[in-house]
Scaffold this motif. Structure first.
Motif, PDB file in Angstrom:
ATOM      1  N   SER A  71      34.911  72.280  49.836  1.00  0.00           N
ATOM      2  CA  SER A  71      36.176  72.633  50.486  1.00  0.00           C
ATOM      3  C   SER A  71      36.385  74.143  50.431  1.00  0.00           C
ATOM      4  O   SER A  71      35.924  74.814  49.509  1.00  0.00           O
ATOM      5  CB  SER A  71      37.348  71.915  49.813  1.00  0.00           C
ATOM      6  OG  SER A  71      37.468  72.303  48.449  1.00  0.00           O
ATOM      7  N   GLN A 186      44.322  65.299  38.447  1.00  0.00           N
ATOM      8  CA  GLN A 186      43.832  64.612  39.649  1.00  0.00           C
ATOM      9  C   GLN A 186      44.974  63.971  40.429  1.00  0.00           C
ATOM     10  O   GLN A 186      45.025  64.046  41.662  1.00  0.00           O
ATOM     11  CB  GLN A 186      42.819  63.541  39.260  1.00  0.00           C
ATOM     12  CG  GLN A 186      41.456  64.083  38.893  1.00  0.00           C
ATOM     13  CD  GLN A 186      40.481  62.968  38.540  1.00  0.00           C
ATOM     14  OE1 GLN A 186      40.824  62.017  37.848  1.00  0.00           O
ATOM     15  NE2 GLN A 186      39.262  63.082  39.018  1.00  0.00           N
ATOM     16  N   GLU A 189      47.074  66.828  42.022  1.00  0.00           N
ATOM     17  CA  GLU A 189      46.291  67.495  43.071  1.00  0.00           C
ATOM     18  C   GLU A 189      46.358  66.714  44.380  1.00  0.00           C
ATOM     19  O   GLU A 189      46.503  67.301  45.461  1.00  0.00           O
ATOM     20  CB  GLU A 189      44.823  67.629  42.661  1.00  0.00           C
ATOM     21  CG  GLU A 189      43.956  68.225  43.769  1.00  0.00           C
ATOM     22  CD  GLU A 189      42.452  68.065  43.549  1.00  0.00           C
ATOM     23  OE1 GLU A 189      41.687  68.584  44.384  1.00  0.00           O
ATOM     24  OE2 GLU A 189      42.051  67.425  42.570  1.00  0.00           O
ATOM     25  N   ASN A 190      46.267  65.414  44.287  1.00  0.00           N
ATOM     26  CA  ASN A 190      46.205  64.560  45.480  1.00  0.00           C
ATOM     27  C   ASN A 190      47.533  63.898  45.809  1.00  0.00           C
ATOM     28  O   ASN A 190      47.580  62.959  46.610  1.00  0.00           O
ATOM     29  CB  ASN A 190      45.135  63.484  45.261  1.00  0.00           C
ATOM     30  CG  ASN A 190      43.745  64.072  45.113  1.00  0.00           C
ATOM     31  OD1 ASN A 190      43.144  64.509  46.090  1.00  0.00           O
ATOM     32  ND2 ASN A 190      43.228  64.105  43.882  1.00  0.00           N
ATOM     33  N   HIS A 191      48.623  64.380  45.234  1.00  0.00           N
ATOM     34  CA  HIS A 191      49.938  63.779  45.470  1.00  0.00           C
ATOM     35  C   HIS A 191      50.346  63.930  46.931  1.00  0.00           C
ATOM     36  O   HIS A 191      50.117  64.975  47.556  1.00  0.00           O
ATOM     37  CB  HIS A 191      50.982  64.447  44.565  1.00  0.00           C
ATOM     38  CG  HIS A 191      52.229  63.646  44.385  1.00  0.00           C
ATOM     39  ND1 HIS A 191      53.196  63.553  45.355  1.00  0.00           N
ATOM     40  CD2 HIS A 191      52.665  62.887  43.342  1.00  0.00           C
ATOM     41  CE1 HIS A 191      54.185  62.787  44.918  1.00  0.00           C
ATOM     42  NE2 HIS A 191      53.874  62.368  43.688  1.00  0.00           N
ATOM     43  N   GLU A 192      50.962  62.902  47.452  1.00  0.00           N
ATOM     44  CA  GLU A 192      51.326  62.888  48.881  1.00  0.00           C
ATOM     45  C   GLU A 192      52.308  63.994  49.252  1.00  0.00           C
ATOM     46  O   GLU A 192      52.388  64.386  50.423  1.00  0.00           O
ATOM     47  CB  GLU A 192      51.922  61.528  49.251  1.00  0.00           C
ATOM     48  CG  GLU A 192      53.168  61.165  48.471  1.00  0.00           C
ATOM     49  CD  GLU A 192      53.676  59.763  48.774  1.00  0.00           C
ATOM     50  OE1 GLU A 192      54.758  59.418  48.281  1.00  0.00           O
ATOM     51  OE2 GLU A 192      52.978  59.027  49.500  1.00  0.00           O
ATOM     52  N   GLU A 196      48.281  69.548  51.567  1.00  0.00           N
ATOM     53  CA  GLU A 196      46.992  70.246  51.523  1.00  0.00           C
ATOM     54  C   GLU A 196      46.421  70.223  50.100  1.00  0.00           C
ATOM     55  O   GLU A 196      45.595  71.057  49.737  1.00  0.00           O
ATOM     56  CB  GLU A 196      47.163  71.690  52.006  1.00  0.00           C
ATOM     57  CG  GLU A 196      47.557  71.788  53.475  1.00  0.00           C
ATOM     58  CD  GLU A 196      47.698  73.229  53.950  1.00  0.00           C
ATOM     59  OE1 GLU A 196      47.344  74.151  53.186  1.00  0.00           O
ATOM     60  OE2 GLU A 196      48.167  73.420  55.084  1.00  0.00           O
ATOM     61  N   LYS A 197      46.877  69.255  49.308  1.00  0.00           N
ATOM     62  CA  LYS A 197      46.523  69.156  47.890  1.00  0.00           C
ATOM     63  C   LYS A 197      47.048  70.387  47.139  1.00  0.00           C
ATOM     64  O   LYS A 197      47.668  71.272  47.730  1.00  0.00           O
ATOM     65  CB  LYS A 197      45.015  68.991  47.696  1.00  0.00           C
ATOM     66  CG  LYS A 197      44.459  67.729  48.345  1.00  0.00           C
ATOM     67  CD  LYS A 197      43.004  67.519  47.973  1.00  0.00           C
ATOM     68  CE  LYS A 197      42.457  66.241  48.586  1.00  0.00           C
ATOM     69  NZ  LYS A 197      41.036  66.003  48.182  1.00  0.00           N
ATOM     70  N   THR A 198      46.794  70.440  45.831  1.00  0.00           N
ATOM     71  CA  THR A 198      47.316  71.565  45.066  1.00  0.00           C
ATOM     72  C   THR A 198      46.517  71.812  43.800  1.00  0.00           C
ATOM     73  O   THR A 198      45.847  70.919  43.272  1.00  0.00           O
ATOM     74  CB  THR A 198      48.798  71.332  44.693  1.00  0.00           C
ATOM     75  OG1 THR A 198      49.335  72.532  44.108  1.00  0.00           O
ATOM     76  CG2 THR A 198      48.944  70.195  43.686  1.00  0.00           C
ATOM     77  N   ASN A 199      46.585  73.036  43.314  1.00  0.00           N
ATOM     78  CA  ASN A 199      46.122  73.374  41.978  1.00  0.00           C
ATOM     79  C   ASN A 199      47.240  72.988  41.013  1.00  0.00           C
ATOM     80  O   ASN A 199      48.421  73.013  41.369  1.00  0.00           O
ATOM     81  CB  ASN A 199      45.858  74.879  41.862  1.00  0.00           C
ATOM     82  CG  ASN A 199      44.808  75.363  42.843  1.00  0.00           C
ATOM     83  OD1 ASN A 199      43.618  75.214  42.619  1.00  0.00           O
ATOM     84  ND2 ASN A 199      45.239  75.945  43.951  1.00  0.00           N
ATOM     85  N   ARG A 218      42.177  72.672  42.468  1.00  0.00           N
ATOM     86  CA  ARG A 218      41.933  71.889  43.674  1.00  0.00           C
ATOM     87  C   ARG A 218      40.497  72.089  44.130  1.00  0.00           C
ATOM     88  O   ARG A 218      40.039  73.197  44.333  1.00  0.00           O
ATOM     89  CB  ARG A 218      42.908  72.360  44.766  1.00  0.00           C
ATOM     90  CG  ARG A 218      42.748  71.698  46.119  1.00  0.00           C
ATOM     91  CD  ARG A 218      43.700  72.296  47.154  1.00  0.00           C
ATOM     92  NE  ARG A 218      43.440  73.708  47.406  1.00  0.00           N
ATOM     93  CZ  ARG A 218      43.988  74.398  48.410  1.00  0.00           C
ATOM     94  NH1 ARG A 218      44.851  73.812  49.229  1.00  0.00           N
ATOM     95  NH2 ARG A 218      43.707  75.674  48.574  1.00  0.00           N
TER      96      ARG A 218
END
Length: 283
Positions: A71, A186, A189-192, A196-199, A218
């Protein structure tokens, strides 16, 4: 095809730097696939990401970075320090302060040298922190997310959302050593609510001028340091009254000096960058 590379690290956050100003590497293999291949710690060189040196029409140079999962990241503070040190020491650019084109906009790193003109550290103008939720992006009913509740499974965490050209969720904890970084990192990072995801940064406040930090990046997972994350951590700590405008952020890989200059609203980050080794690899 054989390519030359240089391996560098900033506080243990490690990168493979490739000079592709002539675009020959990209013509042979696309960058996301190359990042996955080269960053493999078992079958490649091993790194958290690859950094490309590219030509720019309106800046001194162009910086692009791809994480170990392929990515693309907008920016990377630790990577930028490595990038600037390499350019200066290889005399690719003679100026100590350069204008760099990144996916997050213009970033200005400045090398700090000793009396032998060796780079001792790099100070990076990271620009202004972005706090508007829609620009981070973070889905919220509020314009800014400062100490805002975030439901994760059956638990609730209070986060401060900040963008330093890339999104960050900052969480304050009593003891960073007791946090399950992998599990919680994790999930957030992938929370709705982060489209664009997150650190994710976990911060233990030592005092007004010292913070301890562990990070889930991320696209990379646990890393020893994250420069943009350290900047986001100071912003969040200051906004919530936990820290002053300047603090040392202690990371697993070492320390970063972070300063939020309110006059310009810019964040300045100072820290080391180190050459690990260089070589040639067949791709």
């Amino acid at each position: 095809m054989k390519i030359d590379f240089i391996k560098m690290e900033g506080l243990g956050n490690d990168f493979i730097i490739l000079d592709d100003r002539d675009t020959k590497i990209e013509q042979y293999e696309n960058y996301p696939a190359l990042a996955k291949k080269l960053c493999s710690r078992h079958f490649g060189i091993g790194a958290d990401g690859i950094i490309l040196i590219l030509e720019s029409r309106d800046h001194d140079i162009k910086f692009r970075i791809y994480n170990s999962d392929g990515s693309q990241a907008q920016m990377c503070g630790n990577g930028m320090r490595c990038f600037a040190k390499y350019l200066y020491e290889k005399k690719m650019i003679g100026k100590k302060a350069i204008r760099v084109d990144t996916k997050a906009g213009t970033v200005i790193p400045e090398v700090i040298t000793n009396d032998k003109d060796q780079v001792q550290s790099v100070k990076v103008d990271m620009g202004e922190p972005v706090l508007a939720c829609r620009d981070i992006p973070f889905e919220s009913g509020n314009k800014k997310a400062v100490d805002e509740p975030l439901a994760v499974g059956d638990k609730e965490y209070r986060i401060t959302a900040v963008s330093m050209g890339n999104p960050h969720a900052v969480i304050f904890v009593d003891d960073v050593k007791k946090v399950d970084i992998v599990k919680i990192g994790q999930l957030i990072e992938n929370h709705e609510r982060f489209p664009e995801k997150t650190n994710v940064e976990f911060i233990e406040v030592v005092n007004k001028s010292e913070l301890k930090m562990k990070v889930w990046e991320r696209g990379a997972g646990i890393t020893l340091a994250c420069g943009t994350g350290a900047c986001a951590a100071l912003v969040a700590a200051h906004l919530t009254g936990r820290a002053s405008q300047k603090a040392i952020v202690h990371l697993d890989g070492g320390d970063l000096d972070i300063h939020w200059d309110k006059a310009s609203n810019h964040i300045f980050k100072t820290g080391p960058a180190t050459l690990v080794f260089d070589g040639r690899i067949r791709i």
